[in-house]
Design an enzyme around this catalytic site. Structure first.
Site, PDB file in Angstrom:
ATOM      1  N   GLY A 161      20.016   7.406  62.177  1.00 18.34           N
ATOM      2  CA  GLY A 161      19.815   8.831  61.949  1.00 18.34           C
ATOM      3  C   GLY A 161      18.802   9.063  60.862  1.00 18.34           C
ATOM      4  O   GLY A 161      18.255   8.131  60.260  1.00 18.34           O
ATOM      5  N   GLU A 162      18.512  10.348  60.589  1.00 14.55           N
ATOM      6  CA  GLU A 162      17.514  10.711  59.584  1.00 14.55           C
ATOM      7  C   GLU A 162      17.991  11.931  58.819  1.00 14.55           C
ATOM      8  O   GLU A 162      18.540  12.876  59.402  1.00 14.55           O
ATOM      9  CB  GLU A 162      16.166  11.007  60.241  1.00 14.55           C
ATOM     10  CG  GLU A 162      15.054  11.316  59.251  1.00 14.55           C
ATOM     11  CD  GLU A 162      13.706  11.474  59.928  1.00 14.55           C
ATOM     12  OE1 GLU A 162      12.694  11.651  59.227  1.00 14.55           O
ATOM     13  OE2 GLU A 162      13.671  11.426  61.183  1.00 14.55           O
ATOM     14  N   GLY A 163      17.815  11.903  57.501  1.00 16.24           N
ATOM     15  CA  GLY A 163      18.177  13.028  56.658  1.00 16.24           C
ATOM     16  C   GLY A 163      16.968  13.569  55.936  1.00 16.24           C
ATOM     17  O   GLY A 163      15.819  13.216  56.240  1.00 16.24           O
ATOM     18  N   GLY A 164      17.207  14.429  54.967  1.00 13.78           N
ATOM     19  CA  GLY A 164      16.111  15.059  54.249  1.00 13.78           C
ATOM     20  C   GLY A 164      15.312  14.093  53.413  1.00 13.78           C
ATOM     21  O   GLY A 164      14.127  14.311  53.165  1.00 13.78           O
ATOM     22  N   MET A 165      15.940  12.988  52.965  1.00 14.99           N
ATOM     23  CA  MET A 165      15.243  12.076  52.066  1.00 14.99           C
ATOM     24  C   MET A 165      15.064  10.677  52.636  1.00 14.99           C
ATOM     25  O   MET A 165      14.266   9.911  52.118  1.00 14.99           O
ATOM     26  CB  MET A 165      16.002  11.982  50.739  1.00 14.99           C
ATOM     27  CG  MET A 165      15.941  13.253  49.911  1.00 14.99           C
ATOM     28  SD  MET A 165      16.677  13.065  48.270  1.00 14.99           S
ATOM     29  CE  MET A 165      18.404  12.883  48.667  1.00 14.99           C
ATOM     30  N   LYS A 169      19.266   2.454  54.060  1.00 12.48           N
ATOM     31  CA  LYS A 169      18.572   3.730  53.950  1.00 12.48           C
ATOM     32  C   LYS A 169      17.166   3.471  53.409  1.00 12.48           C
ATOM     33  O   LYS A 169      16.998   2.832  52.368  1.00 12.48           O
ATOM     34  CB  LYS A 169      19.334   4.692  53.039  1.00 12.48           C
ATOM     35  CG  LYS A 169      20.555   5.312  53.700  1.00 12.48           C
ATOM     36  CD  LYS A 169      21.025   6.559  52.969  1.00 12.48           C
ATOM     37  CE  LYS A 169      22.117   7.267  53.735  1.00 12.48           C
ATOM     38  NZ  LYS A 169      22.519   8.550  53.096  1.00 12.48           N
ATOM     39  N   VAL A 229      18.186   6.163  58.225  1.00 19.22           N
ATOM     40  CA  VAL A 229      19.276   5.202  58.122  1.00 19.22           C
ATOM     41  C   VAL A 229      19.196   4.235  59.296  1.00 19.22           C
ATOM     42  O   VAL A 229      19.043   4.658  60.462  1.00 19.22           O
ATOM     43  CB  VAL A 229      20.647   5.910  58.110  1.00 19.22           C
ATOM     44  CG1 VAL A 229      21.748   4.892  57.828  1.00 19.22           C
ATOM     45  CG2 VAL A 229      20.662   7.022  57.087  1.00 19.22           C
ATOM     46  N   ASP A 255      23.290  16.399  44.739  1.00 14.63           N
ATOM     47  CA  ASP A 255      23.130  16.739  46.156  1.00 14.63           C
ATOM     48  C   ASP A 255      24.462  16.587  46.891  1.00 14.63           C
ATOM     49  O   ASP A 255      24.541  15.959  47.951  1.00 14.63           O
ATOM     50  CB  ASP A 255      22.060  15.855  46.792  1.00 14.63           C
ATOM     51  CG  ASP A 255      21.565  16.409  48.135  1.00 14.63           C
ATOM     52  OD1 ASP A 255      21.760  17.619  48.373  1.00 14.63           O
ATOM     53  OD2 ASP A 255      21.001  15.641  48.921  1.00 14.63           O
TER      54      ASP A 255
END
Length: 897
Positions: free
Chosen positions: A23-27, A45, A30, A138
């Site tokens: 997956g992918e987040g704001g920063m 990450k 993964v 965060d």
């Protein structure tokens, strides 16, 4: 295959088999991977490229290192991190479960019991991290993993690093996410330069609101609209969307969402107490029916019993039942903000005024101002120009102050003055001096009613009263000079600090224990030990609870502990975590707490000393920079490196080295226990130092190989203190200072020797004379010492301990030694350099010929906003000094229970 995935596979193939993107987040993105060494599945990450560029490798690795030291069951562990082919990555366990965001997406609002359980786990993790000085920044559902019945918080350290990078790079211009807008505290969203742990508490409020209602507290079609609502509107009560939410839980959440940080919960610990009380069958804390009544004060009540007035502190039913009371802080106000120091606060008995020491340590003053008005003017207390006032204390009537004045901040012989609350001097307080003349210059404390006094002489506490003016011995301290005395309101106990007396006027970080003594029979009882720094004890009105300042969890905070005749009743717990408190004071009724929010940085500055004119400290070159405390340092024999002790990693003291020109420090010695006083061996291959073991308070001289390896013990056990190690010119012996084990033994120099490098060390041998801060002469045939008989003087002592010569530093108007007296030889052995004070009170570095002659001033300490620590290191062209920069302000907080 995605190009990024292919590159990552190659970059990490030696350690990890990277399988696929999760997956992918704001920063970060993964990835699922297998740890080839430990044969386990992990999550890797990888920071987004624009994040990595703005952050930089060194900042990323530094913050990850801090996060890696967090060890808590509700914080996701950090296995590994690094930089590979331009990828900044960190490795975590692969959690079998889902994120809290996944649960919200599936179910919307969660069952109330589950919300309470999740919040307990998350808040428990934050309480631990905040005590370590780590703020998450965060907190949001996607950063909370659900594994079985428990929640685990992820990504500690990353948001902080990105936030700091944004202040120095173009991160904000390339779309970098500096947090999640819907969950950010107002001060974080508006880019305030200082964001503390209370931003996490705000985010917890948003998280809880979302879990309970299925929506956020602020609505808007865009992030900007939600942010505007956050800054201008009040959130609707939780019960307006979910009426069956318990009132206590609703109020807990709504207080987290206060716009001003001072109006929120002030620590995660106090939130945790409230959450635990919400569990079925738990003993409930006093209710918070509404905002006006939830912050009950600690109010003393006089009750007539058989004609006697008995002071009762109304802490609620828990105290009456001898149970732990949840004491926290409420509304807070900063009452001073001038540059430099405002510390050592003393609240008036009624809590309406606060006295404090302001200015600089070189030229302090005492002032009084309102404890409730930020803009209130101050009244300066009048003291003679040549006297330096410290330690203000209110008399029992609240109309006058007692102030200790000294010629220098750390002089032993001082005097007490008494001044009115409007600033005028009204003479000296009544202190017995006839049979006890030295006592007037030592710590003094009065009982609450003013009928008894206690005073310190040497390692002993004496008491006196109006009808018993000659002081009587009450008790001898455990091992050193007692200080920071505090008399319990009921008159039965005197609490005091044992150890680290320097803390009262500095940022010294040595351990200190808190004890109390029974005034009726002199029985000593230890409350907290010296494995951490525990200082500034203050009694609550019930005479059963002590507040104190401690760094027991890493960052300095304010703690409370219940005490009884046998000592502490239970473990201390936090009242105000990560507050940077230095010293505290409590009003008589226990409703107000004053504390000094104190920060100190100590770095190495270099000053040329071979010019014909006196050098100015203002022109010094900074060798090290940053938010750290360095105490001592040593120069390598080739003149290329400085070794120094520092807390720059945020956990204890380690030893680093840095080129004399400056640069990035390298870690040399990393032990679980703090380490101090590095000294290079003549061949440059080893560093001697001393370390303190909290388990048995032993102090050991150790030797580490610069290239690595386990440090070896050189001396321990035969002395009560080992410190200030120095190598002999041939590298076969180490000189150090220590007290002998026998009762009343003086401080002497000792040597421990070996036949050659790598051979075992022998038993220490002590010199026959008193000796402080010993230094070998360049020839190795004598030792430079400070001796204290009949007064402190510099002396040359033979290896057999016989005094060869004492040197006159008074010739030319230089003051006799002070606490900054830590002399050193010039490289050729012809001169002795020391920190002294001239007849006008000006400090600086002086040189004194070994063969006799007049001292010469080399460097003037003419910067009033800094202080210079005792240690100096002499180089070929520069003298290296430890320079201290202080900033401290007075804050007032309501005490809440």
């Amino acid at each position: 295959m995605d190009d990024t995935l292919a590159r990552l596979k190659v970059a990490l193939e030696a350690r990890y088999d990277v399988a696929d993107e999760l997956g992918e987040g704001g920063m970060a993105r993964v990835y699922l991977a297998k740890d080839l060494k430990h044969h386990r599945q992990v999550a890797i990450k990888v920071l987004r490229p624009e994040i990595a560029v703005s952050l930089g490798r060194s900042r990323f690795l530094r913050e990850i290192e801090i996060a890696a030291n967090l060890n808590h069951p509700h914080i996701l562990a950090l296995f590994d991190s690094g930089d590979a082919d331009g990828f900044l990555y960190y490795v975590m366990p692969l959690v079998e479960g889902e994120t809290l965001q996944d649960r919200l997406d599936q179910e919307g609002e969660l069952p109330i019991a589950e919300v309470v359980r999740v919040l307990q786990d998350v808040v428990d993790a934050l309480a631990y991290a905040h005590d370590k000085g780590v703020i998450h920044r965060d907190i949001k559902p996607s950063n909370v993993m659900l594994a079985g019945r428990h929640a685990v918080v992820t990504d500690f350290g990353i948001a902080k690093a990105v936030w700091e990078a944004s202040t120095t790079t173009a991160a904000t211009r390339v779309g970098t996410a500096l947090g999640t807008p819907a969950y950010m505290a107002p001060e974080q969203a508006t880019g305030e330069p200082v964001v503390d742990h209370r931003a996490d508490i705000y985010s917890i409020g948003v998280l809880a609101y979302h879990l309970l209602t299925g929506r956020g507290p602020f609505e808007g079609s865009t992030a900007a609209a939600r942010m505007a609502a956050q800054l201008t509107k009040e959130p609707a009560p939780v019960s307006s969307y979910r009426p069956n939410v318990p009132g206590e839980l609703e109020l807990l959440v709504m207080r987290c969402l206060e716009r001003r940080p001072a109006d929120r919960w002030q620590s995660a610990h106090e939130m945790l107490l409230r959450l635990q009380a919400l569990e079925p069958g738990a003993e409930r804390l006093p209710t918070m029916a509404d905002d006006a009544t939830r912050r009950r004060r600690l109010i003393p009540v006089l009750v007539g019993v058989g004609g006697m007035a008995v002071l009762v502190a109304v802490f609620g039913p828990g105290l009456i039942r001898n149970e732990q009371v949840g004491i926290t802080t409420g509304a807070m106000v900063q009452v001073t903000n001038a540059p430099g120091l405002e510390f050592q606060p003393a609240l008036s008995p009624d809590g309406k005024e606060v006295a404090y020491v302001g200015g600089s340590l070189a030229r302090p003053h005492v002032a009084i101002r309102s404890s409730s008005r930020v803009d209130g003017g101050e009244i300066r207390v009048g003291i003679a120009a040549d006297e330096l006032p410290l330690y203000p204390t209110w008399n029992w009537d609240g109309e006058s102050l007692r102030i200790e004045t000294c010629e220098t901040p750390l002089r032993r012989v001082c005097a007490w003055h008494q001044v009115g609350r409007m600033g005028g001097s009204i003479g000296a307080p009544t202190v017995p001096t006839v049979s006890f003349p030295e006592a007037s210059g030592r710590p003094l404390v009065w009982s609450r009613d003013g009928t008894q006094g206690a005073i310190v002489r040497g390692d002993s506490i004496f008491t006196f009263s109006g009808d018993r003016p000659d002081p009587e011995l009450l008790a001898r301290g455990p091992s050193s000079v007692p200080h920071s005395l505090s008399w319990s309101p009921d008159g039965r106990w005197i609490a005091f600090v044992n150890g680290n007396p320097q803390w009262r006027t500095s940022g010294n970080q040595a351990g200190a224990a808190i004890w109390m003594v029974d005034v009726s029979d002199g029985t000593l009882v230890r409350i907290v030990d010296e494995s951490s720094m525990n200082v500034s004890p203050q009694w609550l009105p019930d005479s059963r609870h002590l507040l104190f300042v401690s760094d027991r969890a890493g960052a300095r905070g304010i703690y409370v502990v219940e005490v009884g005749a046998s000592g502490a009743r239970g473990e201390p717990y936090s009242v105000l975590s990560a507050s940077d408190a230095h010293s505290i004071s409590i009003s008589n009724d226990g409703s107000k707490l004053a504390y000094a929010k104190f920060s100190v940085t100590q770095n190495i500055w270099a000053m040329p000393y071979r010019g014909r004119d006196v050098g100015s400290l203002r022109r010094a070159r900074r060798v090290t920079t940053g938010n750290q405390v360095i105490e001592t340092h040593g120069l390598s024999a080739d003149g290329r490196w400085l070794a120094f002790d520092s807390n720059r990693r945020g956990v204890g003291m380690d030893i680093f080295r840095v080129p004399v020109e400056g640069g990035v420090p390298e870690l040399v010695v990393d032990l679980p226990d703090p380490v101090y006083d590095p000294a290079w061996s003549p061949d440059g291959g080893e560093i001697a130092f001393y370390t303190v073991a909290p388990d048995d308070a032993a102090v050991r001289v150790m030797v580490a190989t610069v290239g690595g390896g386990q440090p070896a013990q050189a001396a321990a056990g035969s002395q009560r203190f080992n410190g200030a190690p120095e190598w002999s010119p041939d590298g076969k012996s180490i000189l150090f200072q220590a007290f002998g084990k026998e009762e009343g033994a003086s401080q002497r120099a000792w040597t421990v020797s070996r036949a050659a490098v790598g051979e075992p060390w022998g038993e220490p041998v002590g010199l026959k004379t008193e000796c402080w801060f010993p230094k070998w002469s360049p020839s190795g045939d004598s030792v430079l010492c400070v001796i204290n008989a009949p007064e402190s003087r510099i002396a040359l002592v033979g290896r057999d301990g016989i005094v060869l010569d004492t040197l006159d530093t008074l010739d030319g108007g230089v003051a006799r030694p002070t606490a900054k007296w830590r002399p050193s030889f010039s490289l050729d052995g012809s001169q002795i350099y020391f920190i002294g004070r001239d007849s006008e009170g000006a400090e600086g570095v002086w040189s004194l010929p070994v063969g006799g002659g007049r001292p010469t001033k080399l460097i003037a300490f003419d910067d009033s906003l800094v202080d210079v620590s005792p240690h100096l290191t002499v180089g070929p062209d520069e003298i290296f000094l430890t320079v201290t920069e202080y900033e401290s302000d007075i804050w007032i907080a309501d005490l809440v229970f």
